[in-house]
Design an enzyme around this catalytic site. Structure first.
Site, PDB file in Angstrom:
ATOM      1  N   ILE A  12       0.690  -1.262   0.281  1.00 53.76           N
ATOM      2  CA  ILE A  12       0.151  -0.032   0.056  1.00 53.76           C
ATOM      3  C   ILE A  12       0.752   1.103   0.149  1.00 53.76           C
ATOM      4  O   ILE A  12       0.618   2.402  -0.829  1.00 53.76           O
ATOM      5  CB  ILE A  12      -0.952   0.000   1.325  1.00 53.76           C
ATOM      6  CG1 ILE A  12      -2.047  -1.404   1.172  1.00 53.76           C
ATOM      7  CG2 ILE A  12      -1.842   1.245   1.171  1.00 53.76           C
ATOM      8  CD1 ILE A  12      -2.898  -1.374   2.289  1.00 53.76           C
ATOM      9  N   TYR A 136      -3.788 -10.769  14.823  1.00 56.16           N
ATOM     10  CA  TYR A 136      -3.815  -9.598  14.115  1.00 56.16           C
ATOM     11  C   TYR A 136      -4.877  -8.405  14.177  1.00 56.16           C
ATOM     12  O   TYR A 136      -4.591  -7.457  14.631  1.00 56.16           O
ATOM     13  CB  TYR A 136      -3.701  -9.810  12.635  1.00 56.16           C
ATOM     14  CG  TYR A 136      -3.730  -8.975  11.640  1.00 56.16           C
ATOM     15  CD1 TYR A 136      -3.039  -7.821  11.672  1.00 56.16           C
ATOM     16  CD2 TYR A 136      -4.689  -8.896  10.578  1.00 56.16           C
ATOM     17  CE1 TYR A 136      -2.863  -6.882  10.731  1.00 56.16           C
ATOM     18  CE2 TYR A 136      -5.002  -7.985   9.783  1.00 56.16           C
ATOM     19  CZ  TYR A 136      -4.097  -6.816   9.811  1.00 56.16           C
ATOM     20  OH  TYR A 136      -4.219  -5.881   8.813  1.00 56.16           O
TER      21      TYR A 136
HETATM   22  N1  NAD Z   1      -3.165  -5.307   2.355  1.00 57.02           N
HETATM   23  C1  NAD Z   1      -4.345  -5.282   2.863  1.00 57.02           C
HETATM   24  O1  NAD Z   1      -5.440  -6.227   2.288  1.00 57.02           O
HETATM   25  C2  NAD Z   1      -4.696  -4.589   4.197  1.00 57.02           C
HETATM   26  C3  NAD Z   1      -5.938  -4.789   4.560  1.00 57.02           C
HETATM   27  C4  NAD Z   1      -6.169  -4.072   6.079  1.00 57.02           C
HETATM   28  C5  NAD Z   1      -5.160  -3.434   6.490  1.00 57.02           C
HETATM   29  N2  NAD Z   1      -3.874  -3.428   6.088  1.00 57.02           N
HETATM   30  C6  NAD Z   1      -2.868  -2.511   6.847  1.00 57.02           C
HETATM   31  O2  NAD Z   1      -2.372  -1.592   5.840  1.00 57.02           O
HETATM   32  C7  NAD Z   1      -1.029  -1.430   6.190  1.00 57.02           C
HETATM   33  C8  NAD Z   1      -0.005  -1.727   4.846  1.00 57.02           C
HETATM   34  O3  NAD Z   1      -0.384  -3.257   4.503  1.00 57.02           O
HETATM   35  P1  NAD Z   1       0.398  -3.685   3.179  1.00 57.02           P
HETATM   36  O4  NAD Z   1      -0.592  -4.707   2.461  1.00 57.02           O
HETATM   37  O5  NAD Z   1       0.974  -2.545   2.667  1.00 57.02           O
HETATM   38  O6  NAD Z   1       1.299  -4.385   3.980  1.00 57.02           O
HETATM   39  P2  NAD Z   1       3.122  -4.796   3.439  1.00 57.02           P
HETATM   40  O7  NAD Z   1       3.350  -6.074   4.233  1.00 57.02           O
HETATM   41  O8  NAD Z   1       3.177  -4.984   2.426  1.00 57.02           O
HETATM   42  O9  NAD Z   1       3.732  -3.540   4.182  1.00 57.02           O
HETATM   43  C9  NAD Z   1       4.335  -3.335   5.439  1.00 57.02           C
HETATM   44  C10 NAD Z   1       5.420  -2.692   5.670  1.00 57.02           C
HETATM   45  O10 NAD Z   1       5.798  -2.325   6.994  1.00 57.02           O
HETATM   46  C11 NAD Z   1       7.206  -2.705   7.084  1.00 57.02           C
HETATM   47  N3  NAD Z   1       7.376  -3.291   8.391  1.00 57.02           N
HETATM   48  C12 NAD Z   1       7.085  -4.272   8.979  1.00 57.02           C
HETATM   49  N4  NAD Z   1       7.280  -4.344  10.381  1.00 57.02           N
HETATM   50  C13 NAD Z   1       8.206  -3.269  10.304  1.00 57.02           C
HETATM   51  C14 NAD Z   1       8.754  -2.761  11.651  1.00 57.02           C
HETATM   52  N5  NAD Z   1       8.944  -3.474  12.782  1.00 57.02           N
HETATM   53  N6  NAD Z   1       9.382  -1.498  11.457  1.00 57.02           N
HETATM   54  C15 NAD Z   1       9.563  -0.812  10.362  1.00 57.02           C
HETATM   55  N7  NAD Z   1       8.928  -1.290   8.968  1.00 57.02           N
HETATM   56  C16 NAD Z   1       8.204  -2.290   9.172  1.00 57.02           C
HETATM   57  C17 NAD Z   1       7.514  -4.021   6.086  1.00 57.02           C
HETATM   58  O11 NAD Z   1       8.920  -3.879   5.835  1.00 57.02           O
HETATM   59  C18 NAD Z   1       6.569  -3.443   4.845  1.00 57.02           C
HETATM   60  O12 NAD Z   1       7.301  -2.424   3.892  1.00 57.02           O
HETATM   61  C19 NAD Z   1      -0.729  -2.548   7.581  1.00 57.02           C
HETATM   62  O13 NAD Z   1      -0.717  -1.795   8.609  1.00 57.02           O
HETATM   63  C20 NAD Z   1      -1.883  -3.587   7.242  1.00 57.02           C
HETATM   64  O14 NAD Z   1      -2.131  -4.070   8.277  1.00 57.02           O
HETATM   65  C21 NAD Z   1      -3.606  -4.067   4.933  1.00 57.02           C
END
Ligand code: NAD
Length: 298
Positions: A12, A136
């Site tokens: 995202i 989660y």
């Molecule tokens: N993709 C979905 O369907 C979805 C749905 C609901 C909520 N979300 C939320 O949206 C946000 C982004 O989701 P996404 O799909 O892009 O996930 P993603 O896993 O692609 O991206 C998450 C990013 O966070 C970074 N990260 C993780 N742990 C970390 C830490 N300890 N310190 C620093 N960086 C860290 C990772 O390196 C990664 O680049 C998240 O909070 C996720 O929970 C996503």
């Protein structure tokens, strides 16, 4: 506007950044994943949100806003609550502390439809019940309560976005849409959980990044807002769409529900329409077609 984005290297984050950069915003990314680069990207900060000392040391700039995306995100992972707690709860606290210390007045926190868990409602409204059934979902709910406290105590304007199931180009390969596309195109069997009866609200990435950007511009002091398509699609219909687009038949292996996952989700999106003037533009059929096109060349 100067914006700090945690988790900006992820699915995202990269989409939001590419849109913000087109409109001349200045952006810094904080992630524990290798750097990304781009025009107007003022800084890449390689740091872990679990480490508050590291955050204090590495963040010196003045930011107008912070988009907090960094998280551990897998509802079906029921192995280890402590990692969810460290990243999604303690990490979120560290990020909000960072906002407080650096006088950042606006925070967007991406929560999840998994905070609703299993509830009997046809559409999940922000004011309705919640019943998370995964580490989660619970950890995201804790994150929301921390945002509430920082908004009340320190006057930080917090918008909590409960995202539903996001898919699209650049999407995560651990999630159903990309898993199905990859396996069907390679003639590999696909695991269909919940005996194919799962119905989820799939929402296209461009719609989600538009919603995040709209919330960045909102004047609200504290709000929880759903971002979803407002429609539930069952897995078998999703698979049929992918089969049609690829011109290939799926080899389906039907399995029971996975622990932590929910059988149903569907967003009530009236609040997003009202407060953000946001509504999803991309139908699931178009979204799947665009995702497959992207996957073929990536
Ligand atoms: N993709 C979905 O369907 C979805 C749905 C609901 C909520 N979300 C939320 O949206 C946000 C982004 O989701 P996404 O799909 O892009 O996930 P993603 O896993 O692609 O991206 C998450 C990013 O966070 C970074 N990260 C993780 N742990 C970390 C830490 N300890 N310190 C620093 N960086 C860290 C990772 O390196 C990664 O680049 C998240 O909070 C996720 O929970 C996503």
């Amino acid at each position: 506007m100067k914006t700090l984005i945690t988790g900006g290297s992820g699915f995202i984050g990269t989409n939001v950044i590419s849109k913000l950069l087109k409109t001349g915003n200045e952006i810094a990314v904080l992630d524990n994943f290798p750097p990304i680069t781009g025009k107007n990207l003022i800084e890449f900060i390689q740091a872990d949100i679990r480490n508050s000392l590291q955050l204090d040391k590495q963040i010196a700039d003045n930011f107008d806003a912070l988009i907090h995306l960094a998280a551990k995100s897998d509802a079906r992972n029921m192995e280890n609550f402590s990692t969810f707690k460290e990243i999604n709860v303690d990490g979120t606290m560290n990020v909000l502390e960072l906002a407080r210390k650096n006088d950042i007045k606006k925070v967007i926190f991406t929560s999840s439809s998994h905070v609703y868990g299993n509830i009997p409602q046809k559409k999940f409204a922000e004011s309705g019940p919640i019943n998370p059934i995964s580490y989660y979902g619970s950890s995201k709910f804790f994150g929301e309560t921390i945002c509430r406290a920082y908004s009340d105590f320190y006057g930080i304007n917090c918008i909590i976005l409960r995202l539903f199931t996001v898919y699209g180009p650049g999407g995560r390969t651990d999630m159903a849409v990309m898993r199905f596309i990859d396996s069907i195109s390679q003639n590999k069997p696909i695991e269909v959980f919940g005996q194919g009866k799962i119905k989820k609200d799939f929402v296209y990435i461009d719609d989600i990044s538009d919603g995040i950007i709209k919330s960045l511009n909102s004047k609200a002091k504290y709000e929880i807002i759903n971002l979803g398509s407002g429609k539930a699609t069952d897995l078998l219909s999703l698979i049929a769409m992918i089969e049609n687009q690829l011109g290939k038949k799926a080899r389906k292996s039907f399995l029971s529900m996975q622990k932590g996952d929910t059988a149903y989700s569907c967003a009530d999106i009236k609040k997003a329409k009202k407060l953000l003037n946001w509504s999803p533009k991309v139908s699931i059929e178009d979204g799947i077609r665009k995702t497959i096109q992207w996957r073929k060349s990536n």
